[in-house]
Scaffold this active site. Structure first.
Site, PDB file in Angstrom:
ATOM      1  N   ASP A 169      68.446  67.469  38.346  1.00 55.26           N
ATOM      2  CA  ASP A 169      68.264  66.199  37.643  1.00 55.26           C
ATOM      3  C   ASP A 169      67.994  66.427  36.163  1.00 55.26           C
ATOM      4  O   ASP A 169      67.863  65.474  35.410  1.00 55.26           O
ATOM      5  CB  ASP A 169      67.106  65.400  38.271  1.00 55.26           C
ATOM      6  CG  ASP A 169      67.624  64.206  39.059  1.00 55.26           C
ATOM      7  OD1 ASP A 169      68.853  64.067  39.184  1.00 55.26           O
ATOM      8  OD2 ASP A 169      66.791  63.410  39.539  1.00 55.26           O
ATOM      9  N   ASP A 216      61.971  72.226  48.225  1.00 54.17           N
ATOM     10  CA  ASP A 216      61.544  71.991  46.849  1.00 54.17           C
ATOM     11  C   ASP A 216      61.819  73.286  46.108  1.00 54.17           C
ATOM     12  O   ASP A 216      61.781  74.362  46.694  1.00 54.17           O
ATOM     13  CB  ASP A 216      60.055  71.641  46.803  1.00 54.17           C
ATOM     14  CG  ASP A 216      59.832  70.151  47.024  1.00 54.17           C
ATOM     15  OD1 ASP A 216      60.840  69.424  47.087  1.00 54.17           O
ATOM     16  OD2 ASP A 216      58.675  69.731  47.157  1.00 54.17           O
ATOM     17  N   ASP A 218      60.533  75.442  44.489  1.00 50.45           N
ATOM     18  CA  ASP A 218      59.693  76.646  44.470  1.00 50.45           C
ATOM     19  C   ASP A 218      59.483  77.213  45.865  1.00 50.45           C
ATOM     20  O   ASP A 218      58.752  78.189  46.022  1.00 50.45           O
ATOM     21  CB  ASP A 218      58.343  76.329  43.825  1.00 50.45           C
ATOM     22  CG  ASP A 218      57.638  75.173  44.511  1.00 50.45           C
ATOM     23  OD1 ASP A 218      58.337  74.236  44.938  1.00 50.45           O
ATOM     24  OD2 ASP A 218      56.405  75.199  44.630  1.00 50.45           O
ATOM     25  N   ASP A 313      58.856  61.001  51.066  1.00 51.09           N
ATOM     26  CA  ASP A 313      58.945  61.802  52.293  1.00 51.09           C
ATOM     27  C   ASP A 313      58.319  61.090  53.491  1.00 51.09           C
ATOM     28  O   ASP A 313      58.988  60.843  54.491  1.00 51.09           O
ATOM     29  CB  ASP A 313      58.339  63.188  52.078  1.00 51.09           C
ATOM     30  CG  ASP A 313      57.085  63.165  51.216  1.00 51.09           C
ATOM     31  OD1 ASP A 313      56.522  62.071  51.029  1.00 51.09           O
ATOM     32  OD2 ASP A 313      56.666  64.233  50.750  1.00 51.09           O
TER      33      ASP A 313
END
Ligand SMILES: Nc1ncnc2c1ncn2[C@@H]1O[C@H](COP(=O)(O)OP(=O)(O)O)[C@@H](O)[C@H]1O
Ligand SMILES: [Mg+2]
Lengths: 719, 267
Positions: A169, A216, A218, A313
């Site tokens: 993004d 995600d 990380d 979520d």
């Protein structure tokens, strides 16, 4: 027949007995004795057996005693002498009702826990579904995202059925270039509408895998992630989602600044242990945004990921479940991520979670609407209700001060009677949760986590509660470093004020107590409030210590291993040695260079590392030399080499496996809190730990060396 | 009597290096070894510390068609070597005509080739030679070093078609390829390794890294591992020696590298 007897027993004996226990009034002395007897029974039972049935009975006793307390509070303590006492009295009472409801909900949630086994993949590989791995990113550095992408490429899954995409993004050129070089897909879009949820939904229109895995940016997965999760989705076609734990391999601010290396369960372990396993038992597992596999067909029915709230979520899972889809939780750590680095960032992240959950509570309340079973409603409600915790926490912090400063009494009746009723209530809620969840959260730490966040979250909680359409998604910064210790007073400003007032309140109360001739006070009530305020002061001091940021120089996952390595010298001499440890930036090997081979004259230029998976070469700089070891930093890491290092460091099936924590002990835990505060205020434990590290790591470390140079430079600039 | 022949269509690919260092490895592991130099350049002896001035060899026995073993030298514990010797064109022609006879080695050099306790490792000149053809009858394993360079790829099919001997390699275990001078830092080199692996399959016995220790050791007339005990090429050759020992039915121990012949095994 037996069923009928059970029902009869419950109706004729159990219910009346319980009601009787709850409502029988007693005087202080009798109630005190009664409380002690119950405590004695439960303590004996606790030591006698670890059976689930005994746990259930303990939960029952705890709930009954707390209900008795609440009944007493409702019927005997709500009489006030002035309107201000009336307001404050009701504020406290409502806060207690909140705690009581949370107690009931979480008792229910954690009473039955499901330990789901891994469902093996079918032998016929051709029946395995196609999988899209989505790695959404917005502003995180490529260095972090690259590890995640490369680890995903190490997933053991048929190549033609696995597609990996970076969902950028941030529209960054270097990300596109990296994706091409690594050989993964790159998806970006023209706007950033609906943040992460919008990003995921946009990607769904561009790819067509049957399953979608979200990491995600990380979260570094192990190679078995898909094989451990996808089997369940193949076996049960009504299963929409399988979630795995979020494990953080870097310490969060609380661990780093307050635990100071002690073995204490980190904050997430309670949720990713008993809570989600309990949810799973009721088919109410939440999606947690990362480290989960979701069925595209199910998402198609909910128009993709939910975009109405900032916690897409949990809301997505709720909507899937309203449509009748099942969700599952596999309690096996298959990926590791980066914890938030600093206290203030932690607060910002939790702010978003709280706002999002309260948004769902308002906009799509799980108690109402179609499609959910009653237990599912309770599990979702429990999660959302939890995020109101800021308000009651602040109330409990402040209220003893009202008595100490102004003599306002917010609970009617004698202190002795109140104590006699409250004592078993408080004891059981501590004691029982210590038994049920003690390996996942030690006593008092939950209160410290809540206190740390509470003052910051009161206003956002209220704002979102009253206008739930407000709220922006913010991305949690990760992967930063802190070079020097400093106190982030800004992060705990309200706590500092509160602590200050508590301290003076306690002193003031003590003065009143010892000079009763000058003050008109109830001595026992003063003692009670001083104890309460002191306890609060201890916990809030612990929370304040979290803001004392200790340095976390670059986080480096270093793996001890033993594999063959070849050492190339400039002259072309190649020798064999053993690799001893490896990190992203360098490694250490046995010093095997012949005495007469001079490393200054004939320096080492490359290493060739051989693993089960193959061989790769990497150019190096020798940055440390001892009789037994040589240490190197990598000077140039190609994407392929990088992937091999990621594979070695992170991809093993057991990468993130950790031993269980010791069971909780309430007293030990309390003294540990005190010790943490002491060490944090005195700085010593941290220093000690660093000294130990120095001894371990005596050989010169290039990175540290550079860091030192930088620090020296900065010091000079400052001077 | 186990016999290993080290041959190759090309020169400079490491035949002599491999021969000498295999011999060192076996000898050190307790196996009696004799190396035979069939290359008229007579260079193998230099790998065993024999002075340049000492020019004797089996070529001196050609005239009398005598027993070659009398020309063998002891060059270390368990280690013997039979140099080619200084030769004239005429000597070499005479040798070839001797070797032309079928079963020359079995019939005339029985002392050398019928001792079951001594491993023979023979080094050859590049390409075809009469010696190579004659030795085929007694050879158990042929080892063919090739360089991991682009030019070698042209040789792959030639080797697979067993063109080197103008006939099948031997009646023992056949031939095995060793890829020499591999360097994983170079992309094309890695690709050739992969190609060789897929091309030869199990016939690829091993690979030897490019390692200057090899050249330095040769210059000092030492075993590679004596020059640099951690040499990567030295280690690679040791692995190859173990594999060869297994192929020859030796008793190979994991840690101690005992490559003596399995006493129970009758060949
Ligand atoms: N693995 C290796 N690394 C470095 N140099 C090598 C290696 N193998 C052989 N050499 C060198 O290549 C040259 C030719 O080797 P040699 O054994 O004489 O080949 P051949 O006998 O096939 O002609 C020698 O100088 C040798 O030292
Ligand atoms: Mg030669």
């Amino acid at each position: 027949m037996i069923g009928l007897l059970k029902v009869l027993f419950i109706l004729v004996v159990f219910v009346p007995l319980t009601l009787f226990t709850i409502i029988s009034p007693m005087n202080a002395h009798d109630q005190y004795i009664f409380g002690l007897v119950m405590i004695g029974c439960v303590v004996v039972a606790n030591h006698a057996s670890k059976k689930h049935f005994v746990s259930m009975m303990m939960i029952l006793v705890s709930v009954v005693m707390s209900t008795r307390y609440m009944y007493f509070r409702t019927t005997q303590t709500l009489e006030f002498h002035s309107w201000i006492e009336l307001i404050l009295g009701w504020v406290l009472f409502l806060a207690e009702i909140y705690v009581y409801i949370i107690l009931l909900l979480s008792s229910f949630q954690m009473s039955w826990s499901l330990r789901r086994p891994v469902v093996p993949m079918p032998d016929d590989v051709s029946t395995w579904p196609t999988v899209d791995v989505y790695i959404p990113t917005y502003n995180e550095p490529l260095q972090i995202v690259a590890d995640t992408v490369l680890a995903a490429q190490c997933l053991e899954y048929p190549k033609d059925k696995l597609n990996i995409y970076i969902l950028d993004d941030g529209r960054r050129k270097e990300f596109a270039a990296f994706a091409t070089e690594a050989g993964v897909g790159y998806i970006t879009r023209t706007d950033n509408a609906h943040a992460k949820a919008g990003n995921l939904n946009h990607a769904m229109t561009m790819t067509n895998g049957e399953l979608i895995t979200v990491f995600d940016c990380d979260f570094i997965c192990t190679k078995i992630f898909l094989q451990a999760t996808v089997g369940a989705l193949i076996k049960d076609p009504k299963l929409a989602l399988i979630q795995t734990p979020h494990h953080f391999y870097t310490p969060d601010p609380i661990e780093r600044n307050l635990y100071l290396g002690r073995d204490i369960p980190s904050e997430g372990e309670l949720f990713y242990g008993p809570v989600q396993r309990g949810n799973d038992n009721w088919n109410a597992t939440f999606f947690c945004g990362s480290c989960a596999v979701i069925r595209r067909a199910a998402l198609d029915e909910t128009n993709g990921f939910a975009v109405e709230t900032v916690t897409e979520d949990a809301h997505t899972a709720l909507r899937l479940q309203r449509k009748g889809w099942k969700t599952a939780y596999l309690d096996k750590v298959l990926a590791g991520g980066l914890a938030t680095e600093r206290t203030i960032l932690h607060v910002i992240q939790r702010n978003r979670w709280a706002r999002g959950m309260i948004q769902i509570f308002r906009l799509d309340n799980p108690l109402f609407g179609r499609g959910l079973s009653f237990p599912q409603r309770l599990c979702y409600l429990s999660a959302m209700m939890y995020f109101f915790v800021a308000i009651p926490t602040v109330i409990f912090m402040i209220l003893p001060l009202v008595y100490l400063y102004f003599g306002l009494s917010v609970v009617h009746g004698s202190a002795a009677l109140l104590f006699a009723y409250a004592m078993p209530h408080l004891f059981f809620s501590l004691y029982v949760s210590s038994r049920i969840t003690g390996r996942y959260r030690y006593s008092f730490w939950g209160m410290i986590y809540d206190i740390l966040l509470s003052f910051h979250l009161v206003i956002p909680t209220l704002v979102v509660f009253f206008s739930p359409h407000k709220g922006k998604f913010n991305v949690t910064d990760k992967g930063g470093t802190i070079d020097k210790a400093y106190f982030d007073a800004h992060a705990v400003k309200p706590h500092l004020f509160a602590a200050f007032f508590m301290l003076f309140g306690i002193i003031f109360g003590a003065v009143k107590y010892f000079l009763p001739q000058y003050f008109e006070v109830q001595l026992s009530a003063t003692v009670l409030n001083i104890c309460w305020a002191t306890f609060n002061l201890i916990l809030i001091t612990a929370a304040i210590c979290v803001a004392r940021e200790t340095p976390n120089k670059r986080q480096r996952q270093r793996l001890s291993l033993e594999s063959p390595v070849l050492v190339y010298q400039a002259s072309g001499i190649v020798s064999r040695s053993t690799l001893r440890d490896l990190s992203m930036t360098g490694c250490r090997i046995d010093n095997v260079i012949n005495g007469d081979l001079d490393l200054d004259e004939d320096p080492i230029t490359d290493l060739e590392i051989t693993t089960e998976h193959g061989t790769f070469c990497v150019p190096v700089n020798n940055v440390g030399k001892r009789d037994d070891y040589l240490r190197f930093s990598f000077t140039e890491v190609s994407v392929n080499t990088h992937r091999e290092i990621v594979r070695l460091l992170f991809s093993r099936a057991d990468t993130w496996e950790r031993p269980m924590h010791k069971p909780d002990n309430i007293l030990v835990s309390f003294f540990t809190v005190l010790a943490c505060i002491h060490d944090s205020l005195m700085h010593n434990r941290h220093k000690e730990r660093q000294d130990i590290k120095k001894v371990e790591d005596q050989s010169l470390d290039l990175e540290k060396f550079e860091q030192q140079l930088e620090n020296i430079g900065e010091d000079r600039k400052e001077a | 009597m186990p016999v290993i022949s080290v041959c190759s269509p090309k020169g400079g690919v490491g035949k002599t290096t491999l021969t000498s260092n295999l011999a060192y490895t076996f000898a050190r592991a307790g196996t009696k070894v004799i190396t035979i130099d069939f290359d008229p350049q007579n260079a193998l002896r230099l790998y065993f510390g024999i002075p340049l001035s000492e020019e004797g060899g089996f070529i001196e026995k050609i005239e009398s068609n005598g027993d070659w073993t009398t020309a063998a030298l002891n060059v270390g514990k368990n280690l013997y070597m039979l140099p080619f010797g200084h030769s004239t064109q005429e000597d070499r022609l005479k040798l070839d005509s001797l070797l032309m006879q079928p079963n020359y080695f079995k019939d005339y050099q029985a002392a050398l080739f019928c001792n079951p306790d001594v491993l023979v490792i023979a080094d050859f000149p590049p390409g075809f030679s009469q010696a190579l053809k004659a030795m085929a009858d007694v050879t158990d394993v042929s080892v063919i070093p090739l360089l991991a360079d682009a030019a070698s790829i042209a040789l792959f099919s030639q080797i697979e078609n067993e063109e080197l001997l103008e006939g099948p390699f031997n009646n023992g275990s056949g031939y095995f390829v060793v890829l020499n001078e591999v360097d994983n830092r170079i992309k094309i080199n890695r690709e050739i390794q992969e190609f060789a692996a897929s091309n030869f399959g199990d016939r690829l016995l091993g690979m030897i890294h490019t390692d200057t220790s090899v050249i330095e050791a040769a210059a000092q007339q030492q075993a590679i591992s004596d020059f640099n005990r951690n040499s990567s090429a030295g280690f690679d050759i040791e692995i190859i020696a173990r594999k060869l020992a297994t192929i020859l039915g030796f008793d190979v121990k994991q840690d101690t590298i005992v490559m003596q012949r399995n006493p129970n095994q009758k060949r």
